[in-house]
Design an enzyme around this catalytic site. Structure first.
Site, PDB file in Angstrom:
ATOM      1  N   PHE A 242       0.818  -1.211   0.000  1.00 37.28           N
ATOM      2  CA  PHE A 242       0.000   0.000   0.000  1.00 37.28           C
ATOM      3  C   PHE A 242       0.854   1.265   0.000  1.00 37.28           C
ATOM      4  CE2 PHE A 242      -2.071  -3.353   2.625  1.00 37.28           C
ATOM      5  CZ  PHE A 242      -2.936  -3.809   1.644  1.00 37.28           C
ATOM      6  N   GLY A 469      -0.267  -8.590  -4.004  1.00 31.11           N
ATOM      7  CA  GLY A 469      -1.650  -8.973  -3.739  1.00 31.11           C
ATOM      8  C   GLY A 469      -2.560  -8.500  -4.855  1.00 31.11           C
ATOM      9  N   GLY A 511       0.781  -0.372 -11.942  1.00 32.49           N
ATOM     10  CA  GLY A 511       1.467  -1.640 -12.162  1.00 32.49           C
ATOM     11  C   GLY A 511       0.750  -2.598 -13.087  1.00 32.49           C
ATOM     12  N   ILE A 617     -10.800  -4.281 -18.179  1.00 37.91           N
ATOM     13  CA  ILE A 617     -10.541  -5.025 -16.953  1.00 37.91           C
ATOM     14  C   ILE A 617      -9.817  -6.313 -17.351  1.00 37.91           C
ATOM     15  CG2 ILE A 617     -11.623  -6.217 -14.998  1.00 37.91           C
ATOM     16  CD1 ILE A 617     -11.716  -3.082 -14.942  1.00 37.91           C
ATOM     17  N   LEU A 618      -8.572  -6.419 -16.922  1.00 38.63           N
ATOM     18  CA  LEU A 618      -7.725  -7.524 -17.398  1.00 38.63           C
ATOM     19  C   LEU A 618      -8.159  -8.860 -16.803  1.00 38.63           C
ATOM     20  CD1 LEU A 618      -4.280  -5.696 -17.185  1.00 38.63           C
ATOM     21  CD2 LEU A 618      -5.742  -6.022 -19.200  1.00 38.63           C
ATOM     22  N   PRO A 620     -11.469  -9.889 -14.199  1.00 40.01           N
ATOM     23  CA  PRO A 620     -12.527  -9.363 -13.329  1.00 40.01           C
ATOM     24  C   PRO A 620     -12.444  -9.870 -11.890  1.00 40.01           C
ATOM     25  CG  PRO A 620     -13.427 -10.880 -14.987  1.00 40.01           C
ATOM     26  CD  PRO A 620     -12.000 -10.651 -15.343  1.00 40.01           C
ATOM     27  N   THR A 622      -9.486 -10.570 -10.057  1.00 36.64           N
ATOM     28  CA  THR A 622      -8.460  -9.844  -9.286  1.00 36.64           C
ATOM     29  C   THR A 622      -8.772  -8.347  -9.251  1.00 36.64           C
ATOM     30  OG1 THR A 622      -7.070  -9.771 -11.278  1.00 36.64           O
ATOM     31  CG2 THR A 622      -6.645 -11.541  -9.711  1.00 36.64           C
ATOM     32  N   LYS A 689      -6.490   0.566 -17.599  1.00 39.33           N
ATOM     33  CA  LYS A 689      -5.996   1.631 -16.736  1.00 39.33           C
ATOM     34  C   LYS A 689      -5.898   1.075 -15.313  1.00 39.33           C
ATOM     35  CE  LYS A 689      -9.037   4.847 -18.215  1.00 39.33           C
ATOM     36  NZ  LYS A 689      -9.656   6.121 -18.699  1.00 39.33           N
ATOM     37  N   GLU A 693      -6.404   1.841  -6.767  1.00 40.31           N
ATOM     38  CA  GLU A 693      -6.512   3.000  -5.880  1.00 40.31           C
ATOM     39  C   GLU A 693      -7.825   3.738  -6.087  1.00 40.31           C
ATOM     40  OE1 GLU A 693      -2.786   5.091  -6.452  1.00 40.31           O
ATOM     41  OE2 GLU A 693      -1.766   3.626  -5.179  1.00 40.31           O
TER      42      GLU A 693
END
Lengths: 733, 316, 211
Positions: A242, A469, A511, A617-618, A620, A622, A689, A693
């Site tokens: 974090f 994570g 990332g 969304i690479l 859904p 995670t 994207k 966060e």
């Protein structure tokens, strides 16, 4: 690969693997305790020694002397390395406070010694025998008291302006001028900072817990005054970060120095009660927000100023940045001022800037909607903008905040919200709903990867990317599988090792998009190498599918390309000017329903929904986990999390997990997450994207607004604990 | 944690003898509080006497119609005991409101009573604390005191007692049975077990060195409506800001004790008589001598309002 | 599951770790305890069963059960998140009951039967709870996960044994498996990644399957 034109159709668009709900590939390791974290690296040929850290007992001053006589004599002790003994060490580029070395004390629990012994128990006991004589100095610890001494930070960009705010605010028919505060917060990830260091001659290997391998490697070399090429950093599993593990920390420095002294590999973990003052935290803010609007709800003037503090050389919490972009309004200004405080180093924590900024802004928007007599959802929609409000020539790459708000309102049952605060009661509960926009910028960072193909058809991806994570192992495997047309179980992913190409690392929600884009780039190179090896003319028209490579009628097995020798390709993604020509951000809407106990003022979250618009969304599964995790952190920010400053003694008093209350299971209800089906071709070849966060930004304000809706009590100081509500609650019969 | 020698005691006599014969000896049962403090060198025993093998782990009926709870009965087992659930629901509720399931599985009845304050300054050996280091001062008075006590405090210490179970025991008028090194036994009313800080906040209870708690005895059941209401920031796994243990009879009479506001579970028998007059009157009497700090003054309002809710629930 | 990458590194260390348990267990501290000038012996022999295997160790008395597992037996699945009973990452089962391994001394467990995450299942042979955590993505960084899983397994047994909780409405009625019960009973296991909502779904599925 340079990414400087919007992406067109590419192999990722097949979405055979990418975008699919694939379970984490590291799941079986993590759920069986076989994933090996920093402190757990074990080679039976090594005799590990244990280092235990000693921290400063004062907040500011100097070390007069350190007496290690008793510690050295204690059973099992191998070495004692002290800060004054080591002398001044160079500071890493990313550190504000020094991690070790010299006699100056900059903050409480700053590391001043490490005691090395045969066992953990011996090291800990001996550490308590280190006697330190200090010369204590007065420090500044109170942000509110230091506010008037705050200055414009040296780095540019602290102030912004467009139009004439003062004039527009002055004449606006409806106005708001309020001050909000957010407290210091702690990352409190579950794995404390830990490192094992081993020297082999001049070469240093550090097994640690790091989000950014190359930053750590560089700063560790700088701190120790050795050649970066001689430093090997590994961090294949990270127990949460974090932001706490973005920058080199004391455990790595102490382990390295201790191992050199002990002539053995040394393990150092920072004890939990030591973490909150020794490491970094999200700095507290005082924020003033002024908004002026026409009666029809259009914002004509908006200003956001923020005050925060840090050690000398530190920076401000950039809490105003979203206000430059989130809502329309011709006349606007923002400003940040930085006070010098002698508290521990303030630095990035999940969504630095936007997280505390949105905590304030989105209450202000709620207040403004109420003054206007408008619905808070509609008020936000009315003030949507598709361009950078400071520079209308510059569009957003893709922005669908409106759909997030509308979809969320419908799914959450927003129409059932009581228009009258305090208007809904169920038994002993005052019930209310709140909404907030979610906003976080999309950052782009270069990222490299290496891809190997072997004769078995196994594709191995190597990058120094980390998985904290977030699901990096899984989405990188998906990316390579998609690009090379192999099933995901034919892809091996190796992360967190400084021998691999430098990646974006894990931070700033960049990332996921950037590291997979780097893997994309390397896979394009590998496709070219495969084409060449198999005798195809060019890679562009080739189809990679089912473990085969096809062009028209001709088809060969992918593995054949590596039948003689392993094929290796390496590349990195670099981003051109698209981030300048287009504003890239991510959007969402948070909806929260709370119950407030009518007698005690205890707030409990009853329902939560987030709707996110964050490009492709690479994965859904995670991605959703990132969002629910962020929502949970937002619950803590709203209701309980505060590092309490002792303003006399200059430290965070509640420095453990009993006294710093992060949410537990019972605090969090079932959480709903929805993603808008969209892509952003201006962001990267992945058209994705950040998301990790975004999920945090706005949650606490949505809860605060829900508490207001439940009780009619407007609290502008986080966290919203019962003591801030109790005086305003209804009389009891 | 300093080095210590370790012994598994197999009889009460052996344990008591070992304790009196070794300077710096301490009993260890669940260990959930003692080890926590030993790691920070707030507790520094030189010898640990493991009393887990003493067989003090049964709940038995007394001739008076009450229950004798062995000192080593784990919090989980006590909370789950059918007799406790039926006849002393308050106690079961209080236990279940405390700590986590993992901790309750280890923590014992006697240990729970003797657990030490969670004052953050007590927990930080760099800070002054009269309880940890007599004469060093109290940093909490001018520092972070939101969790701390408002009644029964002194200029030397404003630490609060963290136990939930003890609040219920106080309402139930439990008695603590002990054995001393010379073999003599005594029974201490729970009201007299804990001491107020005064000038000696480091002396927290009336037990002698090497005196071992063997059981806690509950008088016969009180009946009535039994409520334990714990108020805290988190919904679980957190210490009380305020807690209220109450037994209210159908005629409106009852008993009440408060947790989270004092160095011991706080009960004034005289206040019980006020309960029929409502929460305001009772709270005013309970808190008449309160000396809150700026940070914990909210507890005065919180006690009154929580008590009001509890009494309303009891009238139910 | 076969993804060599992530496994590559850790598998190797897994082999290394299990080999080490044979040779190194229990060695370190005692050699030095002997040099201690204090008269009282600082070490004690203890023997317990871990995941069905009998283990004999001579340990520094100060060694917690957690450090005995991690540093002496190299069973590092059990995590040290706080070392003070404030997070639950070190949850293991002692004689079937969940406890915080950090707040109990190893020497206090002579004769006990200890189950750690490694004893519940292996990557190619997952315990139903482990499989459910994977299926429902009941974790992110994975550091609290072994504790969450050990805790959930024991928690369902507690409900079966009719042990009540803070949210049990009727103390005299049998315990039920509801989301509210699961949340309260799991509250001693903190997950800062915030996977709670998914963990509850994983546990609910296993509980349903059990019922």
């Amino acid at each position: 690969m340079r990414f400087d034109k919007p992406a067109t159709t590419n192999p990722i668009d097949q979405l055979k693997v990418v975008g699919q709900p694939i379970h984490r590939v590291d799941g079986p390791l993590k759920t069986t305790g076989r994933a090996v974290y920093a402190y757990e690296w074990h080679d039976p040929n090594n005799r590990y020694a244990y280092g235990y850290v000693v921290g400063s007992a004062i907040a500011k001053g100097r070390i007069k002397s350190i007496d290690v006589t008793a510690a050295r004599r204690a059973p099992g002790v191998i070495a004692v390395v002290t800060s004054d003994g080591v002398g001044e060490l160079k500071k890493g580029k990313y550190n504000t406070a020094k991690l070790f070395g010299g006699r100056e004390i900059q903050h409480y629990h700053q590391a001043i010694a490490v005691v090395v012994a045969e066992t953990f128990e011996e090291a800990r006991a001996a550490a308590a025998l280190v006697k330190v004589d200090y010369i204590e100095e007065k420090g500044a610890f109170d942000l509110a008291a230091a506010k008037d001494t705050a200055v414009k930070p040296e780095e540019g960009g602290s102030d912004s302006a467009a139009g004439d705010f003062d004039a527009a605010f002055e004449t606006a028919p409806v106005k708001l001028d309020q001050v909000y505060t957010t407290p210091d917060q702690s990352h409190a990830m579950m794995e404390p900072h830990a490192s094992i260091a081993a020297w082999n001659g001049e070469e240093l290997t550090v097994w640690t817990s790091s989000q950014m391998i190359d930053w750590w490697r560089t700063d560790l070399a700088t701190t120790l005054g050795i050649d970066k090429a001689k430093v090997h950093v590994m961090s294949p599993f990270v127990g949460g970060g974090f932001g706490a593990k973005l920058f080199l920390r004391a455990d790595a420095v102490l382990a390295a120095l201790a191992a050199r002294e002990a002539k053995r590999p040394v393990k150092v973990a920072l004890p939990r009660p030591f973490l909150m003052n020794n490491t970094t935290h999200r700095p507290a803010t005082i924020q003033r927000i002024r908004i002026g609007a026409e009666r029809d709800g259009r914002i004509t003037a908006i200003a956001h100023e923020s005050w925060s503090g840090d050690l000398p050389g530190g920076g401000p919490e950039v809490a105003v940045q979203q206000t430059r972009l989130l809502y329309a309004g011709e006349n606007r200004m923002t400003a940040m001022r930085l006070a010098t405080l002698d508290l521990p180093e303030g630095n990035a924590m999940r969504a630095p800037g936007e997280a505390p900024g949105m905590m304030a802004l989105e209450i202000a928007i709620d207040e403004m909607a109420e003054r206007l007599g408008h619905d808070p959802v509609e008020f936000r929609i009315v003030n949507d903008t598709q361009v950078d409000p400071e520079n209308p020539e510059r569009p957003f790459s893709h922005r669908n905040l409106v759909a997030c708000l509308r979809t969320g309102a419908e799914r959450f049952g927003w129409q059932d919200r009581s228009k009258q605060p305090g208007g809904r009661r169920e038994g002993n509960w005052l019930v209310g709903m709140g909404v907030a926009s979610a906003f976080r910028n999309n950052l782009l960072v270069p990222s490299g990867a290496r891809v190997r193909l072997d004769r078995e058809g196994i594709v191995t991806v190597e990058t120094d990317m980390t998985d904290i994570g977030t699901g990096s192992y899984t989405i990188i495997a998906q990316t390579a599988a998609e690009m090379l047309g192999v099933p995901i179980d034919k892809v091996a992913v190796r992360l967190g090792d400084s021998r691999f190409p430098v990646s974006s690392g894990s931070g700033g929600q960049f990332g996921g998009n950037c590291s997979t884009a780097g893997v994309y780039a390397a896979c394009i190179k590998l496709r070219e190498a495969v084409a060449q090896r198999l005798g195809f003319n060019n890679a562009e028209g080739l189809v990679f599918a089912r473990g085969e490579v096809r062009a028209g009628e001709r088809s060969m097995s992918l593995a054949q390309a590596a039948s003689d020798e392993v094929l290796v390709a390496e590349d990195r993604i670099e981003f051109g000017k698209l981030a300048e020509t287009h504003q890239q951000s991510t959007f969402g809407a948070h909806f929260v329903e709370v119950g407030v106990d009518v007698a005690t003022g205890e707030t409990r979250i009853r329902r939560m929904l987030a709707v996110c618009a964050a490009g492709r969304i690479l994965n859904p599964i995670t991605a959703r986990s990132q969002v629910i995790g962020a929502m949970t952190m937002g619950v803590g920010a709203a209701l309980s999390e505060e590092l309490v400053v002792d303003k006399e003694r200059g430290f965070f008093v509640n420095h453990d997990l009993a006294a710093y209350e992060v949410p537990v299971h019972a605090d969090v209800p079932h959480q709903e997450v929805a993603f808008l089906d969209e892509t952003d071709p201006i962001s990267s070849p992945m058209k994705a994207k950040g998301i990790a966060e975004l999920g945090l930004c706005g949650v606490a304000a949505a809860a605060a607004n829900a508490i207001y809706n439940a009780t009619g009590i407007r609290v502008r100081d986080y966290p919203i604990t019962l003591d801030k509500l109790i005086k305003g609650l209804p009389e009891l019969s | 944690m300093r080095a210590f020698s370790y012994q598994r005691a197999s009889s009460i006599e052996e344990a008591a003898k070992a304790a009196v014969g070794t300077e710096g000896a301490k009993f260890i049962a669940g260990g959930t509080n003692l080890l926590d403090l030993m790691k920070l060198e707030i507790e520094t025993p030189t010898h640990l006497i493991d009393v887990n093998g003493l067989g003090l782990d049964r709940v038995e009926p007394t001739p008076e119609g009450g229950l004798r709870i062995g000192a080593l009965v784990r919090n989980t087992d006590l909370a789950a005991d059918e007799r406790i659930r039926r006849d002393y629901a308050l106690l079961s509720r209080a236990l279940l409101a405390g700590a986590s399931a993992q901790l309750r599985n280890r923590a014992t009845t006697a240990g729970n009573l003797l657990q030490r304050t969670r004052c953050p300054y007590f927990y930080d050996t760099n800070q002054p604390c009269n309880k940890r280091q007599p004469g060093s001062g109290c940093a909490a008075l001018a520092g972070f005191s939101r969790q701390l006590a408002v009644v029964g405090v002194s200029d030397a210490c404003i630490a609060s007692h963290p136990s939930d179970m003890a609040v219920a025991m106080r309402v139930l008028d439990a008695a603590v049975e002990t054995v001393r090194a010379d073999g003599t036994r005594r029974s201490i009313p729970i009201a007299e077990l804990h001491r107020l800080p005064g000038d000696t906040p480091h002396i927290e209870h009336v037990l002698e060195r090497s005196e071992l708690i063997t059981a806690v005895v509950l008088p016969k059941p009180l009946g009535g409506k039994q409520i334990y209401r714990k108020v805290r920031d988190r919904a679980s796994y957190a210490f009380a800001l305020v807690s209220i243990g109450a037994v209210v009879q159908p005629d409106g009479t009852g008993r009440v004790a408060i947790g989270g506001i004092a160095p011991k579970p706080w009960r004034e028998e005289a206040v019980d008589n006020e309960l029929a007059n409502g929460a305001k009157a009772a709270a005013a009497k309970l808190l008449a001598n309160a000396r809150p700090t700026e940070q914990n003054a909210f507890k005065l309002t919180l006690v009154e309002r929580t008590l009001s809710a509890v009494l309303a629930e009891a009238r139910g | 599951m076969q993804t060599p990458g992530a496994l590559d590194i850790s598998r190797r260390d897994l082999l290394v770790a299990s080999a080490a348990t044979v040779t190194v267990a229990g060695a370190g501290s005692l050699a030095h305890a002997k040099t201690n000038t204090s008269a009282a012996p600082a070490g004690t022999k203890v023997s317990f069963t871990v995941n069905g295997e009998r283990r004999e160790l001579e340990l520094d008395n100060r060694t917690t059960l957690l450090d005995a597992l991690r540093e002496h037996l190299h069973l590092t699945g059990t995590k040290k998140g706080c070392d003070h009973g404030q997070c639950g990452a070190c949850t293991v089962l002692v004689d079937g009951r969940r406890v915080n391994a950090c707040l109990t001394l190893a020497v206090m467990h002579d004769g006990d039967e200890i189950t750690t995450i490694e004893g519940l299942g292996q990557p190619d042979n997952l315990h139903p709870m482990q499989a459910a955590f994977v299926k429902h993505d009941g974790f992110q960084c994975g550091f609290c996960t072994p504790g969450q899983i050990c805790s959930s397994v024991a928690m369902l047994d507690e409900i079966k044994a009719n042990i009540p909780s803070h949210v049990t409405a009727d103390l005299t009625a049998p315990s039920e498996i509801t989301p509210a019960e699961i949340r309260e009973r799991m509250s001693g296991n903190i997950c800062r990644c915030g996977a709670y909502s998914n963990i509850v779904e994983a546990i609910t599925e296993v509980a349903g399957r059990k019922a």
